[in-house]
Design a protein around this motif. Structure first.
Motif, PDB file in Angstrom:
ATOM      1  N   UNK A 237     -16.112  -6.795   2.375  1.00  0.00           N
ATOM      2  CA  UNK A 237     -15.618  -5.596   1.517  1.00  0.00           C
ATOM      3  C   UNK A 237     -14.697  -6.073   0.527  1.00  0.00           C
ATOM      4  N   UNK A 238     -13.920  -7.000   1.197  1.00  0.00           N
ATOM      5  CA  UNK A 238     -12.803  -7.703   0.554  1.00  0.00           C
ATOM      6  C   UNK A 238     -13.270  -8.476  -0.792  1.00  0.00           C
ATOM      7  N   UNK A 239     -14.368  -9.067  -0.760  1.00  0.00           N
ATOM      8  CA  UNK A 239     -14.855  -9.793  -1.760  1.00  0.00           C
ATOM      9  C   UNK A 239     -15.794  -9.009  -2.680  1.00  0.00           C
ATOM     10  N   UNK A 240     -15.947  -7.705  -2.484  1.00  0.00           N
ATOM     11  CA  UNK A 240     -16.669  -6.708  -3.302  1.00  0.00           C
ATOM     12  C   UNK A 240     -15.784  -5.683  -4.211  1.00  0.00           C
ATOM     13  N   UNK A 241     -14.258  -5.990  -4.033  1.00  0.00           N
ATOM     14  CA  UNK A 241     -13.448  -5.399  -4.826  1.00  0.00           C
ATOM     15  C   UNK A 241     -12.897  -6.252  -5.960  1.00  0.00           C
TER      16      UNK A 241
ATOM     17  N   UNK B 139       4.078 -10.316   1.162  1.00  0.00           N
ATOM     18  CA  UNK B 139       4.438  -9.013   0.056  1.00  0.00           C
ATOM     19  C   UNK B 139       3.467  -8.985  -1.255  1.00  0.00           C
ATOM     20  N   UNK B 140       3.242 -10.412  -1.748  1.00  0.00           N
ATOM     21  CA  UNK B 140       2.666 -10.460  -2.929  1.00  0.00           C
ATOM     22  C   UNK B 140       1.217 -10.116  -2.685  1.00  0.00           C
ATOM     23  N   UNK B 141       0.447 -10.433  -1.567  1.00  0.00           N
ATOM     24  CA  UNK B 141      -0.933 -10.134  -1.186  1.00  0.00           C
ATOM     25  C   UNK B 141      -1.027  -8.611  -1.159  1.00  0.00           C
ATOM     26  N   UNK B 142      -0.145  -7.837  -0.354  1.00  0.00           N
ATOM     27  CA  UNK B 142      -0.144  -6.591   0.021  1.00  0.00           C
ATOM     28  C   UNK B 142       0.103  -5.753  -1.332  1.00  0.00           C
ATOM     29  N   UNK B 143       0.921  -6.385  -2.219  1.00  0.00           N
ATOM     30  CA  UNK B 143       1.041  -5.694  -3.567  1.00  0.00           C
ATOM     31  C   UNK B 143      -0.293  -5.835  -4.380  1.00  0.00           C
ATOM     32  N   UNK B 144      -0.983  -7.111  -4.358  1.00  0.00           N
ATOM     33  CA  UNK B 144      -1.971  -7.362  -5.047  1.00  0.00           C
ATOM     34  C   UNK B 144      -3.337  -6.600  -4.634  1.00  0.00           C
TER      35      UNK B 144
ATOM     36  N   UNK C 114      -6.844 -10.109   6.261  1.00  0.00           N
ATOM     37  CA  UNK C 114      -7.431  -9.571   7.344  1.00  0.00           C
ATOM     38  C   UNK C 114      -6.665  -9.291   8.682  1.00  0.00           C
ATOM     39  N   UNK C 115      -5.526  -9.852   8.774  1.00  0.00           N
ATOM     40  CA  UNK C 115      -4.497  -9.800   9.581  1.00  0.00           C
ATOM     41  C   UNK C 115      -3.662  -8.726   9.326  1.00  0.00           C
ATOM     42  N   UNK C 116      -3.471  -8.476   8.096  1.00  0.00           N
ATOM     43  CA  UNK C 116      -2.821  -7.017   7.632  1.00  0.00           C
ATOM     44  C   UNK C 116      -3.763  -6.037   8.080  1.00  0.00           C
TER      45      UNK C 116
ATOM     46  N   UNK D 255     -16.256  -9.749   9.833  1.00  0.00           N
ATOM     47  CA  UNK D 255     -17.521  -9.920   8.634  1.00  0.00           C
ATOM     48  C   UNK D 255     -17.406  -8.896   7.695  1.00  0.00           C
ATOM     49  N   UNK D 256     -17.484  -7.640   8.395  1.00  0.00           N
ATOM     50  CA  UNK D 256     -17.810  -6.229   7.374  1.00  0.00           C
ATOM     51  C   UNK D 256     -16.522  -6.511   6.433  1.00  0.00           C
ATOM     52  N   UNK D 257     -15.295  -6.617   6.887  1.00  0.00           N
ATOM     53  CA  UNK D 257     -14.088  -6.500   6.029  1.00  0.00           C
ATOM     54  C   UNK D 257     -14.227  -7.456   5.265  1.00  0.00           C
TER      55      UNK D 257
END
Length: 227
Positions: free
Chosen positions: A96-100, A37-42, A69-71, A91-93
């Motif tokens: 992308x995750x590390x760019x936000x 839940x906290x990861x999704x909220x973040x 990634x699993x989400x 890898x692409x995701x």
């Protein structure tokens, strides 16, 4: 004073917006969904333009990224498209995750005392300039006397909401329907005194094998007055 809508519609239906000095406590028994839940909220706060910190004294950054990634369903079912495509998408995701502006603060080596954890969050804010901070989770911080007071004062000092996870005691098992109650928090009197919002999670499947697998109840105490 700034206010932020909750990134989950169900919470917006029952709670007032979060304020910039709020302390939010999310509690449950283990494996009920606090971290998810906290990861999704973040992640959703980040998508809405907020610079977001996720401080962990439990898991590594790679482990938390894997949860996200699993989400997004980059899981085994994508292997039907072939392993190369599967790993390329992951890898692409991940890139992308590390760019936000979602910053994972690995504080596992800082978890000896509450003042060290608070200092690290304060110090790193100057560098990352985040607008909200999640802390996962309270019971892994040793020497925790007055921990909630520390976090409430930190939220007020930094003018930044802090959302912190806390495990509930086994007394949940003695409640009707195994539903969590405020009394099941460790040091619940301090939590009641310091927290602006208290949220508890309950996954019926943990107690009843015949319950729906994905059913998750979000419980806000009736005695809680929304700010």
């Amino acid at each position: 004073m700034s206010e932020y809508k909750w990134p989950i519609d169900k919470l917006n239906d029952i709670l007032q917006p979060m304020r910039e000095t709020d302390l939010v406590v999310i509690g449950s028994r283990p494996s009920q969904g606090k971290t998810t839940l906290m990861l999704n909220m973040a992640y959703e706060f980040t998508r809405k333009g907020m610079r977001t910190a996720y401080a962990t004294v439990d898991r590594s950054r790679d482990s938390l990224e894997e949860r996200l990634l699993q989400r997004h369903r980059y899981s085994e079912d994508l292997l039907k498209d072939g392993e190369d495509e599967y790993f390329a998408m992951r890898s692409r995701y991940r890139e992308k995750l590390r760019s936000i502006p979602l910053f994972f603060l690995d504080l596992r080596e800082w978890g000896e005392t509450i003042d060290k954890v608070a200092y690290a969050i304060d110090d790193l804010k100057c560098f990352f300039r985040y607008d909200i901070c999640f802390v996962d989770y309270l019971q892994l911080i040793r020497e925790r006397e007055g921990e909630l007071k520390w976090f409430k004062e930190l939220a007020t000092f930094l003018q930044m909401p802090i959302v912190i996870a806390s495990q509930l005691k086994r007394t949940v098992m003695n409640n009707p329907g195994n539903l969590p109650q405020e009394k099941d928090f460790h040091d619940f009197e301090e939590i009641n005194a310091c927290a602006d919002t208290i949220i508890m999670l309950h996954r019926e499947r943990s107690y009843d094998d015949n319950a729906p697998k994905k059913e998750l109840r979000v419980i806000v105490p009736e005695t809680e007055e929304s700010p």
